[in-house]
Motif scaffolding. Structure first.
Motif, PDB file in Angstrom:
ATOM      1  N   VAL A 167     -31.274 -36.224  21.116  1.00 53.26           N
ATOM      2  CA  VAL A 167     -31.662 -37.200  22.134  1.00 53.26           C
ATOM      3  C   VAL A 167     -32.922 -37.964  21.744  1.00 53.26           C
ATOM      4  O   VAL A 167     -32.987 -39.194  21.894  1.00 53.26           O
ATOM      5  N   PHE A 168     -33.931 -37.253  21.237  1.00 53.78           N
ATOM      6  CA  PHE A 168     -35.231 -37.879  21.020  1.00 53.78           C
ATOM      7  C   PHE A 168     -35.523 -38.264  19.574  1.00 53.78           C
ATOM      8  O   PHE A 168     -36.355 -39.138  19.331  1.00 53.78           O
ATOM      9  N   ALA A 169     -34.868 -37.639  18.617  1.00 57.32           N
ATOM     10  CA  ALA A 169     -35.151 -37.956  17.211  1.00 57.32           C
ATOM     11  C   ALA A 169     -34.125 -38.897  16.598  1.00 57.32           C
ATOM     12  O   ALA A 169     -34.480 -39.794  15.828  1.00 57.32           O
ATOM     13  N   ALA A 170     -32.848 -38.711  16.936  1.00 53.49           N
ATOM     14  CA  ALA A 170     -31.803 -39.515  16.289  1.00 53.49           C
ATOM     15  C   ALA A 170     -31.940 -41.017  16.562  1.00 53.49           C
ATOM     16  O   ALA A 170     -31.909 -41.810  15.604  1.00 53.49           O
ATOM     17  N   PRO A 171     -32.101 -41.475  17.826  1.00 50.26           N
ATOM     18  CA  PRO A 171     -32.166 -42.923  18.056  1.00 50.26           C
ATOM     19  C   PRO A 171     -33.315 -43.624  17.331  1.00 50.26           C
ATOM     20  O   PRO A 171     -33.095 -44.642  16.669  1.00 50.26           O
ATOM     21  N   PRO A 172     -34.570 -43.117  17.407  1.00 47.36           N
ATOM     22  CA  PRO A 172     -35.635 -43.817  16.673  1.00 47.36           C
ATOM     23  C   PRO A 172     -35.457 -43.772  15.159  1.00 47.36           C
ATOM     24  O   PRO A 172     -35.800 -44.733  14.464  1.00 47.36           O
ATOM     25  N   LEU A 173     -34.913 -42.679  14.638  1.00 44.28           N
ATOM     26  CA  LEU A 173     -34.668 -42.613  13.205  1.00 44.28           C
ATOM     27  C   LEU A 173     -33.601 -43.620  12.782  1.00 44.28           C
ATOM     28  O   LEU A 173     -33.703 -44.245  11.714  1.00 44.28           O
ATOM     29  N   GLN A 174     -32.568 -43.780  13.613  1.00 48.77           N
ATOM     30  CA  GLN A 174     -31.553 -44.788  13.315  1.00 48.77           C
ATOM     31  C   GLN A 174     -32.171 -46.177  13.250  1.00 48.77           C
ATOM     32  O   GLN A 174     -31.827 -46.971  12.366  1.00 48.77           O
ATOM     33  N   ARG A 175     -33.063 -46.489  14.176  1.00 51.94           N
ATOM     34  CA  ARG A 175     -33.687 -47.814  14.177  1.00 51.94           C
ATOM     35  C   ARG A 175     -34.620 -47.992  12.981  1.00 51.94           C
ATOM     36  O   ARG A 175     -34.752 -49.100  12.459  1.00 51.94           O
ATOM     37  N   ARG A 176     -35.242 -46.903  12.554  1.00 50.91           N
ATOM     38  CA  ARG A 176     -36.230 -47.022  11.474  1.00 50.91           C
ATOM     39  C   ARG A 176     -35.584 -47.040  10.099  1.00 50.91           C
ATOM     40  O   ARG A 176     -35.956 -47.855   9.243  1.00 50.91           O
TER      41      ARG A 176
ATOM     42  N   LEU B  63     -31.760 -53.700  15.980  1.00 47.12           N
ATOM     43  CA  LEU B  63     -33.122 -54.125  15.684  1.00 47.12           C
ATOM     44  C   LEU B  63     -33.409 -55.519  16.259  1.00 47.12           C
ATOM     45  O   LEU B  63     -34.470 -55.784  16.789  1.00 47.12           O
ATOM     46  N   VAL B  64     -32.409 -56.418  16.137  1.00 44.87           N
ATOM     47  CA  VAL B  64     -32.568 -57.765  16.659  1.00 44.87           C
ATOM     48  C   VAL B  64     -32.711 -57.722  18.178  1.00 44.87           C
ATOM     49  O   VAL B  64     -33.582 -58.396  18.761  1.00 44.87           O
ATOM     50  N   ARG B  65     -31.873 -56.918  18.855  1.00 48.25           N
ATOM     51  CA  ARG B  65     -31.969 -56.812  20.311  1.00 48.25           C
ATOM     52  C   ARG B  65     -33.305 -56.229  20.730  1.00 48.25           C
ATOM     53  O   ARG B  65     -33.905 -56.656  21.714  1.00 48.25           O
ATOM     54  N   GLU B  66     -33.762 -55.208  19.991  1.00 45.17           N
ATOM     55  CA  GLU B  66     -35.048 -54.597  20.332  1.00 45.17           C
ATOM     56  C   GLU B  66     -36.180 -55.584  20.149  1.00 45.17           C
ATOM     57  O   GLU B  66     -37.082 -55.676  20.978  1.00 45.17           O
TER      58      GLU B  66
END
Length: 405
Positions: A260-269, A395-398
């Motif tokens: 929940v907390f590590a996968a999404p930010p790692l995907q974006r990075r 990334l573009v949406r963010e």
């Protein structure tokens, strides 16, 4: 920011979504539920570890094959009825498992349990994605949260009830699934049937897509490593049900938090494919650590292995949904058919290797499977370009929703 939208979307959900998520938690409890009581089952039914491992093999073999018909069934009777049918089967076969007088009976009842689990789990993801607020990504994270919570609490429930009697966890699961049945029956509105009925061959045809096939077969090797750890480790730890329950609770918490907390930010990075490489590499290292360690080291590496498993669970699920143009339920069915075969093969093979050759050998094989999975990702990376585009779109949406500075 998008992250804020995501977190808000995850928390603000209709009651029907929470009812489905609760039942999903209990469904995933059934995977880890037997871990703390595997030695007790072996002792109570006078069975060897490899015989007891067939509880996983029958469960996941039927689950995998049944995934091929889930879309066909739900497109004809609707999502709600499919969920209820799956829950009803789990209630019946979990209760029957508690009455087993032999390993053969228990293995057979677990197979029936696997059929109900397949109907429920595959349909639950589609229902949550369709009903949840915050979009598909938030829905998948919610689904993975249910998976992590179920995997973490399952061992605790198994330990608490199994310390009294190894049969009790099965009756406990049947009771909780009955509660889930009532909640879904009363809170989930009837879902409309699709205009186009899913063909029974659709999931297999979907696997002809290079990206979905690559994701699915990489997940097969990953699941082999995953369920080697889950099915064989209880036999080498030599702990009480409470001890095993505590170890796998810690492991499950790591699964839930990282998914929940590590996968999404790692995907974006670093991108989805790189997260899969990272997670598979970590899991291989932790499996080697188990193979080379003493008792304390085995416990530490087992708990830590929940981190890459949580990363993999989230990213593999999202990747399977996004990598092809197949409808999500069809893509999910084809992907789950292939990946659960890894869960079916690993328990029996691992326990046979551990019994007949060396207790450390199953983990070396599991680590090798992780490396093979990484090799599949590298050699077939051109089939995964869609995931790169999806990551770029995120990334573009963010960037577009972030406040200007």
């Amino acid at each position: 920011m998008e992250s804020g939208v995501r977190s808000g979307g995850i928390l603000r959900q209709p009651m029907s979504v929470w009812a489905t998520a609760f039942a999903a938690v209990v469904a995933f409890m059934g995977i880890g539920l037997v871990d703390p009581i595997l030695p007790s089952i072996a002792q109570g039914l006078h069975a060897s570890p490899s015989q007891v491992s067939l509880l996983f093999t029958s469960y996941f073999t039927v689950t995998a094959v049944a995934m091929l018909i889930t879309g066909w069934v739900s497109s004809r009777i609707g999502g709600k009825r499919t969920l209820l049918a799956g829950l009803a089967l789990v209630v019946v076969f979990a209760a029957l498992a508690g009455t087993s007088g032999s390993v053969a009976e228990l293995v057979g009842f677990r197979a029936g349990w696997g059929l109900g689990n397949a109907l429920f789990v595959a349909t639950a993801l589609a229902v949550i994605v369709g009903a949840a607020s915050g979009g598909a990504e938030s829905a998948i994270i919610l689904y993975e949260s249910a998976l992590g919570l179920g995997l973490s609490t399952g061992p605790l429930l198994g330990a608490a009830l199994g310390d009294w009697n190894w049969r009790a966890p099965f009756f406990g699961t049947a009771t909780l699934m009955a509660v889930g049945f009532v909640l879904i029956a009363t809170l989930l509105r009837s879902t409309p049937k699709p205009e186009v009925k899913t063909k029974i061959s659709a999931p297999i045809r979907a696997l002809a897509h290079g990206g979905l096939a690559t994701t699915s077969f990489t997940a097969l090797f990953y699941n082999f490593a995953f369920f080697t750890l889950l099915a064989f480790t209880p036999f080498i730890l030599d702990l009480s049900p409470y001890g095993l329950g505590t170890v796998f609770f810690g492991w499950g918490v790591c699964v839930a938090l990282s998914s929940v907390f590590a996968a999404p930010p790692l995907q974006r990075r670093i991108g989805s494919v790189n997260v899969l490489h990272l997670a598979l590499g970590l899991l291989a290292v932790f499996q080697i650590g188990i193979a080379l360690s003493g008792h304390v080291g085995i416990i530490v590496f087992t708990v830590l292995s929940g981190i890459p498993i949580g990363l993999n669970n989230t990213v593999f699920t999202e990747s399977a949904m996004e990598v092809s143009d197949a409808p999500r339920p069809v893509a999910s069915a084809g992907y789950n058919f292939v990946r659960w075969m890894g869960g079916a093969l690993a328990p029996f093979i691992a326990t046979e290797l551990g019994e007949e050759i060396s207790p450390g050998l199953p983990y070396w094989v599991g680590a090798a499977c992780c490396v093979i999975g990484m090799g599949v990702l590298v050699t077939r990376r051109h089939h995964l370009r869609a995931l790169v585009r999806v990551d770029a779109d995120h990334l573009v949406r963010e960037a577009g929703t972030a406040p200007s500075t």
